[in-house]
Design a protein around this motif. Structure first.
Motif, PDB file in Angstrom:
ATOM      1  N   THR A 141       0.863  -1.111  -0.075  1.00  0.00           N
ATOM      2  CA  THR A 141      -0.093   0.048   0.056  1.00  0.00           C
ATOM      3  C   THR A 141       0.900   1.338  -0.005  1.00  0.00           C
ATOM      4  OG1 THR A 141      -1.655  -1.192   1.133  1.00  0.00           O
ATOM      5  CG2 THR A 141      -1.860   1.285   1.263  1.00  0.00           C
ATOM      6  N   THR A 142       0.508   2.326  -0.791  1.00  0.00           N
ATOM      7  CA  THR A 142       1.519   3.406  -0.908  1.00  0.00           C
ATOM      8  C   THR A 142       0.779   4.463   0.062  1.00  0.00           C
ATOM      9  OG1 THR A 142      -0.278   4.424  -2.515  1.00  0.00           O
ATOM     10  CG2 THR A 142       1.675   3.399  -3.640  1.00  0.00           C
ATOM     11  N   HIS A 143       1.809   5.482   0.209  1.00  0.00           N
ATOM     12  CA  HIS A 143       1.150   6.435   1.402  1.00  0.00           C
ATOM     13  C   HIS A 143      -0.215   7.170   1.108  1.00  0.00           C
ATOM     14  CE1 HIS A 143       2.220   9.639   4.117  1.00  0.00           C
ATOM     15  NE2 HIS A 143       1.691  10.714   3.564  1.00  0.00           N
ATOM     16  N   CYS A 144      -0.521   7.200  -0.278  1.00  0.00           N
ATOM     17  CA  CYS A 144      -2.083   7.584  -0.602  1.00  0.00           C
ATOM     18  C   CYS A 144      -3.091   6.742  -0.570  1.00  0.00           C
ATOM     19  CB  CYS A 144      -1.887   8.234  -1.884  1.00  0.00           C
ATOM     20  SG  CYS A 144      -1.420   7.207  -3.206  1.00  0.00           S
ATOM     21  N   GLY A 145      -2.564   5.342  -0.256  1.00  0.00           N
ATOM     22  CA  GLY A 145      -3.656   4.286   0.176  1.00  0.00           C
ATOM     23  C   GLY A 145      -3.840   3.395  -0.893  1.00  0.00           C
ATOM     24  N   HIS A 146      -3.407   3.399  -2.163  1.00  0.00           N
ATOM     25  CA  HIS A 146      -3.644   2.617  -3.207  1.00  0.00           C
ATOM     26  C   HIS A 146      -2.742   1.376  -3.117  1.00  0.00           C
ATOM     27  CE1 HIS A 146      -5.062   6.501  -5.061  1.00  0.00           C
ATOM     28  NE2 HIS A 146      -6.216   5.529  -5.375  1.00  0.00           N
ATOM     29  N   ASN A 147      -3.504   0.301  -3.640  1.00  0.00           N
ATOM     30  CA  ASN A 147      -2.629  -0.900  -3.561  1.00  0.00           C
ATOM     31  C   ASN A 147      -2.059  -1.503  -4.880  1.00  0.00           C
ATOM     32  OD1 ASN A 147      -3.179  -2.069  -0.775  1.00  0.00           O
ATOM     33  ND2 ASN A 147      -5.518  -1.461  -1.353  1.00  0.00           N
ATOM     34  N   ARG A 168       7.592  -0.054 -11.808  1.00  0.00           N
ATOM     35  CA  ARG A 168       7.268   1.273 -12.433  1.00  0.00           C
ATOM     36  C   ARG A 168       8.110   2.294 -11.979  1.00  0.00           C
ATOM     37  NH1 ARG A 168       2.015   3.508 -14.257  1.00  0.00           N
ATOM     38  NH2 ARG A 168       1.733   1.495 -15.027  1.00  0.00           N
ATOM     39  N   TRP A 169       8.516   2.272 -10.728  1.00  0.00           N
ATOM     40  CA  TRP A 169       9.418   3.257 -10.136  1.00  0.00           C
ATOM     41  C   TRP A 169      10.756   2.963 -10.365  1.00  0.00           C
ATOM     42  CZ3 TRP A 169       6.735   3.766  -4.785  1.00  0.00           C
ATOM     43  CH2 TRP A 169       5.636   4.383  -4.753  1.00  0.00           C
ATOM     44  N   GLU A 170      11.185   1.952 -11.426  1.00  0.00           N
ATOM     45  CA  GLU A 170      12.523   1.598 -11.338  1.00  0.00           C
ATOM     46  C   GLU A 170      13.589   2.802 -11.873  1.00  0.00           C
ATOM     47  OE1 GLU A 170      14.709  -2.394 -13.217  1.00  0.00           O
ATOM     48  OE2 GLU A 170      13.094  -1.549 -14.320  1.00  0.00           O
ATOM     49  N   ASP A 171      13.294   3.536 -12.764  1.00  0.00           N
ATOM     50  CA  ASP A 171      14.108   4.559 -13.246  1.00  0.00           C
ATOM     51  C   ASP A 171      13.954   5.827 -12.572  1.00  0.00           C
ATOM     52  OD1 ASP A 171      15.376   2.665 -15.099  1.00  0.00           O
ATOM     53  OD2 ASP A 171      13.921   3.092 -16.566  1.00  0.00           O
ATOM     54  N   ILE A 213      11.399  11.705  -6.999  1.00  0.00           N
ATOM     55  CA  ILE A 213       9.616  11.627  -7.121  1.00  0.00           C
ATOM     56  C   ILE A 213       9.181  10.397  -7.481  1.00  0.00           C
ATOM     57  CG2 ILE A 213       7.512  12.810  -7.943  1.00  0.00           C
ATOM     58  CD1 ILE A 213       9.665  15.284  -8.365  1.00  0.00           C
ATOM     59  N   PHE A 214       8.202   9.761  -6.700  1.00  0.00           N
ATOM     60  CA  PHE A 214       7.561   8.521  -6.812  1.00  0.00           C
ATOM     61  C   PHE A 214       6.100   8.650  -7.036  1.00  0.00           C
ATOM     62  CE2 PHE A 214      11.509   7.430  -5.033  1.00  0.00           C
ATOM     63  CZ  PHE A 214      12.137   6.620  -5.601  1.00  0.00           C
ATOM     64  N   PRO A 215       5.565   8.961  -8.010  1.00  0.00           N
ATOM     65  CA  PRO A 215       3.991   9.260  -8.360  1.00  0.00           C
ATOM     66  C   PRO A 215       3.306   8.079  -8.230  1.00  0.00           C
ATOM     67  CG  PRO A 215       4.951   9.427 -10.532  1.00  0.00           C
ATOM     68  CD  PRO A 215       6.327   9.292  -9.473  1.00  0.00           C
ATOM     69  N   CYS A 216       2.167   8.065  -7.444  1.00  0.00           N
ATOM     70  CA  CYS A 216       1.275   6.961  -7.347  1.00  0.00           C
ATOM     71  C   CYS A 216       0.522   6.794  -9.048  1.00  0.00           C
ATOM     72  CB  CYS A 216       0.262   7.067  -6.403  1.00  0.00           C
ATOM     73  SG  CYS A 216      -1.150   5.853  -6.601  1.00  0.00           S
ATOM     74  N   PRO A 217       0.821   5.410  -9.581  1.00  0.00           N
ATOM     75  CA  PRO A 217       0.168   5.336 -10.859  1.00  0.00           C
ATOM     76  C   PRO A 217      -1.350   5.655 -11.020  1.00  0.00           C
ATOM     77  CG  PRO A 217       1.756   3.480 -10.466  1.00  0.00           C
ATOM     78  CD  PRO A 217       1.421   4.170  -8.986  1.00  0.00           C
ATOM     79  N   VAL A 218      -2.105   5.787  -9.708  1.00  0.00           N
ATOM     80  CA  VAL A 218      -3.376   5.864  -9.850  1.00  0.00           C
ATOM     81  C   VAL A 218      -3.680   7.552  -9.840  1.00  0.00           C
ATOM     82  CG1 VAL A 218      -5.697   5.418  -8.647  1.00  0.00           C
ATOM     83  CG2 VAL A 218      -3.963   3.482  -8.887  1.00  0.00           C
ATOM     84  N   HIS A 275       2.801  12.328  -4.613  1.00  0.00           N
ATOM     85  CA  HIS A 275       3.942  11.862  -4.471  1.00  0.00           C
ATOM     86  C   HIS A 275       4.159  11.085  -2.928  1.00  0.00           C
ATOM     87  CE1 HIS A 275       8.256  12.406  -3.836  1.00  0.00           C
ATOM     88  NE2 HIS A 275       7.939  12.543  -2.645  1.00  0.00           N
ATOM     89  N   CYS A 276       4.509   9.629  -3.662  1.00  0.00           N
ATOM     90  CA  CYS A 276       4.871   8.863  -2.461  1.00  0.00           C
ATOM     91  C   CYS A 276       6.216   8.312  -2.432  1.00  0.00           C
ATOM     92  CB  CYS A 276       4.095   7.544  -2.920  1.00  0.00           C
ATOM     93  SG  CYS A 276       2.430   7.591  -3.194  1.00  0.00           S
ATOM     94  N   PRO A 277       6.736   8.794  -1.116  1.00  0.00           N
ATOM     95  CA  PRO A 277       8.259   8.304  -0.969  1.00  0.00           C
ATOM     96  C   PRO A 277       8.383   6.699  -1.039  1.00  0.00           C
ATOM     97  CG  PRO A 277       7.385   9.884   0.763  1.00  0.00           C
ATOM     98  CD  PRO A 277       6.136   9.568  -0.057  1.00  0.00           C
ATOM     99  N   GLN A 278       9.221   6.382  -1.565  1.00  0.00           N
ATOM    100  CA  GLN A 278       9.230   4.824  -1.941  1.00  0.00           C
ATOM    101  C   GLN A 278       9.439   4.223  -0.462  1.00  0.00           C
ATOM    102  OE1 GLN A 278      12.698   3.563  -4.392  1.00  0.00           O
ATOM    103  NE2 GLN A 278      11.807   1.672  -5.103  1.00  0.00           N
ATOM    104  N   GLU A 279      10.222   4.535   0.415  1.00  0.00           N
ATOM    105  CA  GLU A 279      10.386   3.784   1.888  1.00  0.00           C
ATOM    106  C   GLU A 279       8.973   3.912   2.328  1.00  0.00           C
ATOM    107  OE1 GLU A 279      11.563   8.254   2.248  1.00  0.00           O
ATOM    108  OE2 GLU A 279      12.459   6.537   0.869  1.00  0.00           O
ATOM    109  N   THR A 280       7.974   4.475   1.945  1.00  0.00           N
ATOM    110  CA  THR A 280       6.913   4.241   2.724  1.00  0.00           C
ATOM    111  C   THR A 280       5.771   3.116   2.236  1.00  0.00           C
ATOM    112  OG1 THR A 280       5.396   5.996   1.347  1.00  0.00           O
ATOM    113  CG2 THR A 280       6.647   6.853   3.271  1.00  0.00           C
ATOM    114  N   LEU A 281       6.229   2.339   1.200  1.00  0.00           N
ATOM    115  CA  LEU A 281       5.579   1.165   1.091  1.00  0.00           C
ATOM    116  C   LEU A 281       5.410   0.220   2.126  1.00  0.00           C
ATOM    117  CD1 LEU A 281       6.702   0.486  -2.552  1.00  0.00           C
ATOM    118  CD2 LEU A 281       4.787   1.491  -2.114  1.00  0.00           C
TER     119      LEU A 281
END
Length: 118
Positions: free
Chosen positions: A28-34, A43-46, A50-55, A59-65
């Motif tokens: 689950t991302t910081h914004c609540g999407h799964n 999706r965030w590999e490159d 800034i890690f945008p939620c695909p939905v 902005h979702c910091p990667q370490e908050t997954l």
């Protein structure tokens, strides 16, 4: 809401918005999407900062997954539903004898109709 609509909505909720398959190792991302863990990492590999939620593009910091073990269990249960539903639907579609309430499994070639074993 009809059972079929509820089932379809439940299956959609248990699906990854990236691969469209059932969630595998859901996070689950910081914004609540799964998402599937592998899908969101790919999706965030490159990306670097800034890690945008695909939905929602939040902005979702990667370490908050966060691993979502409860959702993993729900997804496992949802994956079993279609097989159970097909079986029940097949049972409902089988014609029954009006007199004996048994499955019509024999065909009379003379009268061109389905008959029950009775």
């Amino acid at each position: 809401m009809a059972f079929a609509a509820i089932l379809a909505e439940l299956q959609a909720e248990a699906s990854c918005p990236i691969c469209l398959g059932y969630l595998k190792d859901p996070v689950t991302t910081h914004c609540g999407h799964n998402f599937c863990r592998s899908c969101i990492h790919q999706r965030w590999e490159d990306l670097r900062d800034i890690f945008p939620c695909p939905v929602c593009l939040h902005h979702c910091p990667q370490e908050t997954l966060r691993s979502n073990t409860q959702f993993r269990h729900v997804t496992d249960m949802v994956q079993q539903l279609p097989a159970m539903r097909r079986k029940r639907k097949r049972q409902q579609e089988e014609p029954l004898s009006g007199k004996h309430w048994q499955r019509l499994s024999l065909f009379c070639e003379k009268d061109l109709e389905l008959l029950c074993p009775q």
